[in-house]
Design an enzyme around this catalytic site. Structure first.
Site, mmCIF file in Angstrom:
data_model
loop_
_atom_site.group_PDB
_atom_site.id
_atom_site.type_symbol
_atom_site.label_atom_id
_atom_site.label_comp_id
_atom_site.label_asym_id
_atom_site.label_seq_id
_atom_site.Cartn_x
_atom_site.Cartn_y
_atom_site.Cartn_z
ATOM 1 N N GLN A 100 -49.335 -18.499 46.255
ATOM 2 C CA GLN A 100 -49.836 -17.145 46.109
ATOM 3 C C GLN A 100 -48.982 -16.189 46.953
ATOM 4 O OE1 GLN A 100 -52.321 -16.637 43.905
ATOM 5 N NE2 GLN A 100 -52.337 -18.852 43.556
ATOM 6 N N HIS A 101 -49.246 -14.900 46.806
ATOM 7 C CA HIS A 101 -48.578 -13.902 47.644
ATOM 8 C C HIS A 101 -49.355 -13.713 48.940
ATOM 9 C CE1 HIS A 101 -45.518 -12.506 44.828
ATOM 10 N NE2 HIS A 101 -46.433 -12.541 43.867
ATOM 11 N N ALA A 102 -48.633 -13.479 50.011
ATOM 12 C CA ALA A 102 -49.282 -13.191 51.291
ATOM 13 C C ALA A 102 -50.055 -11.885 51.185
ATOM 14 C CB ALA A 102 -48.241 -13.097 52.408
#
Length: 905
Positions: A100-102
């Protein structure tokens, strides 16, 4: 507990990435030394020296040699790896959290793809431009190509990101738009600075001369200038309401110390000033966690550091052009990788969430640029050793998508079925263990997606997840809870309120499918929260989440938009008595507040309000169909468990709400169109259902003064009050008589007029003089009436004479009453008792027997015979339009087109 676990995982991810990088670095160095020291490598090196052109592996945007069409396969493979990872991440990342994206600071696998693409583009730029110049293309021609490609990339990005949005809210920045800006700046700089470079390293030059760096000195000057500009703006630009140099997401960050508009500090402020908030991204990754405002991760200030990353890629490309020896290339790349890794680590203090400048993709911080470039150089070095140096791998299958990146990017879309299945999996895991509470956040974020199908699927899953929370009582605080459990439940309760607020916002969506999904979701929340209350009351009585009903009604009662379709969908819920009760309570409170504040609602608000009330069917307490007190109620919030508290219907309170609402509405300043609708609703639906119908008498009498159809509908209400509720109003028939004017035959409502007038005159106990007055006035008006109105008027006359046989004497015309001058009837008299109609005859009907239309003439001859055996039913023509009535007359009376043009019909 959840927050600590969440950040601990992300910290471990950074450690895993760093250890992996060190492992691959050691592997690359060991492999290089082993291969270099072998005899086989020495023989391979001797053979390679025979080909002098091998040092130029790229001449165009695909990195080709202008003299020998051999691609740098390692670079294509690296690019293919990036596109594959991108597709996997967009497809849900297999459900793994590290794909996932931070949220804000930090670095996960998904955050590596974009900077790698930017860097690879920079690697290819000097090789492509060099090839074009070697083909003797003019610099101006090359520059026009750069402009064309940049404009094309920007246009494609704008089209892909538009998603059918109006121009007023179209997002300007984007992924391809950033590629376009970085390519334009970097390619232009390379084009006009190549003449300052010495592209090939002289034979026997020292390794320490750093020839590739000196060749790229204009680019390093540009990097330092851009870095100074970016640093100065980031840490020196004053942002109103925020601390200077702030790099956080605002909102709830740092114990809610900063407002939500502080997100990104100077980076977000510059975008909102130059692009305006309408043209930037509305749903950043920090929004759900920190409740931040709008922020664009591809904004203006972040593009400056993206250009720096592109120029670092340009340095790698210049190294390829400068060195023919592959050992020198690898030494340069690994040296830069170590340097950039140390500098980036020093800026972020070698932690994921700390340091002077944290690693942050949203801000595209300089530490983020250095760390991702370090990883890119390491991976390229490994691929270069395996593919281009030792030929132990041909790069398949990654090399193939790497050759057609733009096509894959444009065609790539997440597999919706896969995403839906992953969402179902997340919902299932969330139900299995409270430890998966972070999946509630990610699911809520998906409900804000730009893809409608993803939004609908996410709403359904978040509905299931939230209902599970309510059923299990995870948000109910008890005295025996520990401090950790209390914090966890408080956190869940806050998330639940946020989910409800988000659904209430989306229930106002113009898309009907999204509206329906959110409405069903909210009503499901309402039902389960009433059955499984979050806050336990002392008396353990019935609980109803009225705030949800209030939120839905605020949407339905829009002041600017017609919500007819949405209201009709809400109808199925107000059929339940408990929902109906609280809807009326909310409406009563809302209208009371408006009255207290002297607020005059808009016409659209009243229209929507009447639309809601139209579907609230109250059991009548007057008439034949009055309410049976022992009748069972249909409830929405009901459970089979007898121990659950149940809703108890209070009819007196319900009718009080209902009556108060209508008494407030009739005092509003109403338009003519709303008046018509309101008069019909009150007379037909409201009066039988309220305790004191006579309270509406003044409303009907005031409405009569409006004139036209309003007066007729108002008299209908008065008639209902007289006939059913014993209202004493002696002037009723005088008011009705005054409505019989020539205009009534030319109005659209003439059919309803005669239909209602026939009902008003239906009593056989009316005075004979009164009946004679209406018969005489109607027959006189028929002389100048259009054919479409004569038919119903003659039936109206016949019905009155049928009810009052004493009027037969008017059927025979005396010899002295054959024309207007000899008729004692006073047409101008408004009082039916003084018009002398009883002394007159129906010579007007006799005159109609000579009408030009044969069928009308035949129908007027009814007075020559005995009265009809039964009354005519005027309701048959009630709903017919003017065109339908015209067709009926033509069909039944043989009225031709030629004839109608003569009479003006």
């Amino acid at each position: 507990m959840f927050v600590k676990t969440y950040y601990k995982k992300r910290y471990l991810s950074l450690i895993a990435i760093l250890y992996s990088s060190i492992f691959y670095l050691c592997l690359a160095v060991a492999s290089y030394l082993t291969i270099y020291g072998s005899r086989k490598f020495q023989e391979w090196k001797a053979n390679q020296k025979r080909n002098e052109n091998d040092a130029y592996p790229a001449a165009d945007s695909t990195c080709q040699n202008p003299q020998k069409t051999k691609r740098l396969a390692s670079l294509d493979t690296f690019r293919g790896l990036s596109i594959v990872v991108m597709i996997f991440v967009n497809g849900g990342g297999g459900g793994y959290w590290f794909f996932q994206h931070a949220t804000w600071d930090g670095l996960l696998v998904a955050d590596l793809v974009f900077p790698w693409f930017i860097w690879i583009m920079g690697v290819c730029i000097p090789m492509a431009i060099t090839g074009q110049l070697k083909r003797k293309e003019a610099e101006w021609t090359v520059f026009k190509g750069i402009l064309r490609r940049s404009a094309t990339l920007f246009f494609i990005g704008a089209c892909l990101g538009s998603r059918g949005q109006p121009i007023e809210t179209l997002r300007i920045p984007g992924v391809l738009q950033r590629f376009a800006v970085c390519y334009l700046f970097s390619a232009t700089l390379v084009l006009f600075s190549l003449r300052l470079m010495h592209q090939k390293e002289p034979e026997g030059a020292s390794v320490l001369k750093l020839t590739d760096v000196s060749n790229a000195w204009p680019h390093w000057v540009a990097i330092l200038v851009l870095l100074a500009i970016h640093t100065g703006l980031t840490f020196g630009l004053p942002v109103p309401g925020c601390p200077t140099g702030y790099l956080g997401p605002g909102g709830l960050h740092d114990n809610a110390s900063y407002p939500d508009f502080c997100i990104g500090g100077a980076t977000g402020y510059i975008d909102k000033i130059l692009l305006t908030e309408s043209h930037i991204y509305k749903f950043p990754t920090a929004r759900e966690v920190y409740k931040s405002g709008s922020f664009d991760p591809e904004g203006i200030l972040g593009s400056v550091t993206s250009i720096i990353q592109t120029l670092l890629g340009v340095q790698t490309g210049i190294t390829i052009l400068t060195f023919k020896d592959k050992k020198r290339r690898l030494a340069s790349w690994l040296s830069f990788a170590i340097l950039f890794g140390l500098l980036g680590g020093a800026l972020c203090n070698f932690t994921q969430f700390g340091g002077i400048i944290p690693v942050n993709k949203n801000l595209w911080s300089i530490s983020y640029v250095l760390v991702t470039t370090c990883f890119a150089l390491i991976i390229l070095s490994v691929f270069y050793l395996l593919i281009d140096v030792y030929n132990i791998w041909n790069g398949a299958p990654l090399v193939f998508p790497g050759k057609h990146v733009l096509q894959h990017y444009m065609m790539e879309r997440p597999n919706k079925k896969v995403l839906v299945e992953l969402m179902k999996k997340d919902a299932k895991e969330f139900k299995e263990s409270p430890k998966n509470a972070n999946k509630l956040l990610s699911m809520q974020q998906k409900t804000e997606d730009e893809d409608k199908h993803i939004v609908l699927a996410a709403i359904k899953q978040i509905q299931n997840m939230t209902v599970h929370l309510l059923k299990q009582g995870y948000m109910v605080k008890e005295k025996t809870d520990s401090e950790a459990e209390e914090k966890y439940k408080s956190w869940l309760l806050e998330r639940y309120r946020e989910i409800v607020d988000s659904r209430l916002k989306q229930v106002a969506s113009d898309d009907f499918d999204v509206f329906q999904a959110n409405l069903r979701c909210l009503m499901d929340f309402l039902r389960h929260e009433s059955l499984y209350p979050i806050h336990l009351s002392e008396d353990n009585g019935f609980h109803f989440p009225i705030d949800i009903i209030n939120g839905i009604l605020k949407v339905l009662l829009s002041t600017i938009e017609d919500k007819k379709e949405a209201i009709s969908r809400f109808q199925e819920f107000v059929e339940y008595e408990d929902v109906k009760h609280y809807v009326l309570k909310c409406l009563n409170d809302l209208l009371k507040d408006m009255t207290a504040e002297n607020y005059e609602p808009s016409e659209m608000f009243i229209k929507n309000l009447l639309g809601v009330l139209k579907f609230i069917h109250m059991r009548p307490i007057h008439g034949k169909k009055r309410h049976n007190e022992h009748e069972e109620f249909k409830l929405f919030c009901v459970d089979t468990d007898p121990a659950k508290p149940k809703f108890h219907m209070k009819m007196n309170q319900l009718r009080k709400y209902y009556t108060n609402i209508w008494l407030i509405i009739i005092k509003f300043n109403l338009s003519i169109s709303i008046y018509k609708n309101l008069l019909t609703l009150v007379s037909e639906e409201v009066l039988p259902a309220v305790d004191k119908p006579l309270l509406f008498a003044d409303f009907f009498l005031e409405a009569y003064d409006k004139g036209g159809p309003i007066s007729l509908l108002a008299l209908n209400g008065v008639f209902q009050l007289i006939h059913k509720f014993n209202l004493e109003y002696p002037d009723f028939y005088k008011k009705l008589y005054s409505l019989f004017v020539p205009d009534v035959f030319h109005a659209k409502y003439r059919a309803r007029f005669f239909f209602l007038a026939d009902i008003f005159m239906s009593s056989t106990y009316l005075s004979e003089y009164l009946a004679a007055a209406f018969v005489k006035r109607t027959s006189r008006l028929c002389l100048s009436a259009p054919p479409t109105g004569i038919r119903i008027a003659l039936q109206f006359i016949g019905n009155i004479m049928y009810r009052h046989p004493g009027l037969k004497k008017m059927m025979h015309c005396p010899e002295d009453q054959t024309e207007l001058g000899s008729d004692p009837y006073i047409m101008e008299e408004r009082d039916p008792a003084k018009c002398r109609a009883i002394e007159s005859s129906l010579w007007e009907v006799k005159t109609l027997q000579s009408h030009l239309i044969p069928k009308i003439a035949d129908e007027a001859k009814f007075i020559n015979k005995d009265l009809p055996k039964v009354e005519w039913f005027l309701g048959d023509i009630l709903e017919n339009t003017l065109e339908e009535v015209t067709y009926i007359i033509i069909l039944n009376y043989g009225f031709t087109t030629r004839y109608s043009s003569r009479t003006g019909f």
